[in-house]
Design an enzyme around this catalytic site. Structure first.
Site, PDB file in Angstrom:
ATOM      1  N   HIS A   8       0.533  -1.168  -0.004  1.00  0.00           N
ATOM      2  CA  HIS A   8       0.105  -0.007  -0.196  1.00  0.00           C
ATOM      3  C   HIS A   8       1.026   1.210   0.071  1.00  0.00           C
ATOM      4  O   HIS A   8       0.610   2.308   0.651  1.00  0.00           O
ATOM      5  CB  HIS A   8      -1.015  -0.020   1.182  1.00  0.00           C
ATOM      6  CG  HIS A   8      -2.275   0.528   1.065  1.00  0.00           C
ATOM      7  ND1 HIS A   8      -3.272  -0.392   0.845  1.00  0.00           N
ATOM      8  CD2 HIS A   8      -2.808   1.751   0.917  1.00  0.00           C
ATOM      9  CE1 HIS A   8      -4.403   0.445   0.829  1.00  0.00           C
ATOM     10  NE2 HIS A   8      -3.963   2.006   0.527  1.00  0.00           N
TER      11      HIS A   8
ATOM     12  N   ARG B  61       1.773   7.193  -6.598  1.00  0.00           N
ATOM     13  CA  ARG B  61       2.203   8.581  -6.265  1.00  0.00           C
ATOM     14  C   ARG B  61       2.865   9.174  -7.586  1.00  0.00           C
ATOM     15  O   ARG B  61       2.562  10.537  -7.888  1.00  0.00           O
ATOM     16  CB  ARG B  61       3.214   8.560  -5.159  1.00  0.00           C
ATOM     17  CG  ARG B  61       2.849   8.265  -3.946  1.00  0.00           C
ATOM     18  CD  ARG B  61       3.962   8.539  -2.815  1.00  0.00           C
ATOM     19  NE  ARG B  61       3.550   8.088  -1.350  1.00  0.00           N
ATOM     20  CZ  ARG B  61       3.592   6.952  -1.006  1.00  0.00           C
ATOM     21  NH1 ARG B  61       3.761   5.616  -1.560  1.00  0.00           N
ATOM     22  NH2 ARG B  61       3.199   6.579   0.301  1.00  0.00           N
TER      23      ARG B  61
HETATM   24  C1  HOC Z   1     -11.887   8.798   3.290  1.00  0.00           C
HETATM   25  C2  HOC Z   1     -11.205   8.047   2.352  1.00  0.00           C
HETATM   26  O1  HOC Z   1      -5.716   3.862   0.199  1.00  0.00           O
HETATM   27  C3  HOC Z   1      -4.909   5.498   1.473  1.00  0.00           C
HETATM   28  C4  HOC Z   1      -6.097   5.033   0.740  1.00  0.00           C
HETATM   29  C5  HOC Z   1      -7.537   5.136   1.374  1.00  0.00           C
HETATM   30  C6  HOC Z   1      -8.132   6.524   1.389  1.00  0.00           C
HETATM   31  C7  HOC Z   1      -9.433   6.484   1.983  1.00  0.00           C
HETATM   32  C8  HOC Z   1      -9.894   7.904   2.377  1.00  0.00           C
HETATM   33  O2  HOC Z   1      -5.034   6.619   1.758  1.00  0.00           O
HETATM   34  O3  HOC Z   1      -3.984   4.849   1.525  1.00  0.00           O
END
Ligand code: HOC
Length: 378
Positions: free
Chosen positions: A275, A330
């Site tokens: 992630h 990014r």
């Molecule tokens: C309110 C929603 O995958 C991250 C994203 C999740 C974003 C959600 C925001 O920031 O890693």
């Protein structure tokens, strides 16, 4: 400012965006060790230069989930992309389509599926999180299918959100965040007018249509905690399969055993990913995790990878470690923030030309010829 790389776009984005947004996209979880390792581990992989290999014209084309792509790259799902440029998901989708690569719409995007779909000249991909409200998920899958989506990216590494300490320092969240963001908007009037006001970024297009939620940024981690389901298990894939006839790709795999399990539970592909270092700090970088996963699934699944990719050289490195394709996160958002649709198209052109040079000088004429032999073994 002369822009010749994704690093330049990062600096341009830093200038253009209010700090809370720049740090939101730039930052990672906790002490950001994994964020840094993602970049460093890729950079430390030495490409194996070969000469006089009669390479000629390099062919970057590939197929991902049955789709022809002009390079083995797709835009990653990035939540809140529409905060970085006005109706940002539409702009990024157009850029991806113009360069012949897939765009993945996040389920927590600003623009809803139905707004992005007409901008596409090819099917988009759609990303889904596991929300406690299964009705939301079913509804999102139906809307995606109706919009022509045939590739679902199902994110499995966010049963709980990782803490982003940087967000508290930047004013994205934490004490007085709303005031701090307002002050930052005042000092970034171009963003405030163009995106903050005209872009209506506080609606989560796909989510609002069903749950009626607007985002309160100061507690988006709390929102994620309330709405995401921490009890997700392998059996949930069977539930998804009931409603989804297209390709299913699990995003957030870092372990060979989980990769094999993904195959057993009917996934067509996986994304080797942490992630972007935004979840569990201290886990392996994608570059370190990928080889063992590629060995474990040995061609049974399509393998995508992300996290730390900043150039076409990094794309070639991940292909060499066993990926079939690479997601850019990014790298495209910085360009979107700095220069909108044109910026994203430019980044894709940069990635393609960097790949051509890297492949020529490692002796690979086509994507399928990039292998572990393209790297120096240390
Ligand atoms: C309110 C929603 O995958 C991250 C994203 C999740 C974003 C959600 C925001 O920031 O890693």
């Amino acid at each position: 400012m002369i822009i010749s790389s994704t690093h330049d776009y990062r600096l341009a984005a830093k200038r253009r965006l209010p700090p809370f947004l720049f740090h939101y996209i730039d930052g990672g979880a906790y002490d950001e060790h994994t964020l840094a390792r993602n970049v460093a581990d890729l950079r430390d992989l030495a490409l194996r230069q070969r000469v006089l290999k009669e390479v000629g014209e390099v062919d970057l084309s590939a197929r991902l989930f049955g789709e022809a792509v002009s390079l083995p790259v797709a835009l990653a799902p990035v939540g809140l992309t529409g905060m970085f440029a006005r109706r940002g998901e539409v702009q990024a989708a157009r850029a991806a389509a113009s360069r012949g690569v897939p765009f993945t719409l996040s389920s927590v995007s600003v623009c809803p599926i139905e707004e992005v779909q007409p901008a596409m000249t090819r099917p988009m991909w759609f990303q889904l999180y596991v929300l406690r409200d299964r009705g939301f998920m079913k509804n999102a899958l139906e809307r995606a299918w109706a919009a022509g989506v045939r590739t679902l990216v199902f994110t499995v590494d966010m049963p709980v959100p990782g803490a982003r300490y940087r967000d508290r320092h930047s004013g994205m969240s934490g004490p007085f965040a709303a005031w701090r963001r307002m002050l930052q908007a005042v000092t970034h009037p171009r963003w405030a007018w163009d995106v903050g006001l005209r872009g209506r970024p506080h609606d989560l297009g796909n989510v609002s249509a069903y749950l009626g939620h607007r985002i309160h940024l100061e507690d988006y981690i709390g929102w994620l905690g309330e709405n995401f389901d921490p009890s997700i298990g392998w059996r949930d894939l069977e539930w998804i399969r009931e409603y989804w006839q297209g390709a299913m790709v699990l995003k957030g795999i870092l372990d060979p055993e989980d990769a094999r399990e993904a195959g057993r539970f009917g996934a067509d592909g996986i994304v080797v990913s942490n992630h972007g270092g935004r979840q569990l700090d201290g886990v392996l970088s994608s570059a370190r995790a990928l080889p063992a996963i590629a060995d474990a699934v040995q061609g049974d699944l399509t393998i995508l990878a992300d996290s730390g990719v900043r150039s076409g050289l990094d794309v070639v490195r991940l292909l060499a470690l066993g990926a079939d394709g690479v997601l850019l996160g990014r790298a495209f958002v910085y360009a979107l923030a700095a220069a909108g649709e044109q910026g994203v198209a430019h980044v894709l052109d940069l990635i393609a030309s960097e790949m051509r040079v890297a492949m020529t000088l490692t002796g690979a004429q086509a994507v399928g010829e990039v292998s572990r032999e393209s790297l120096v073994r240390v």
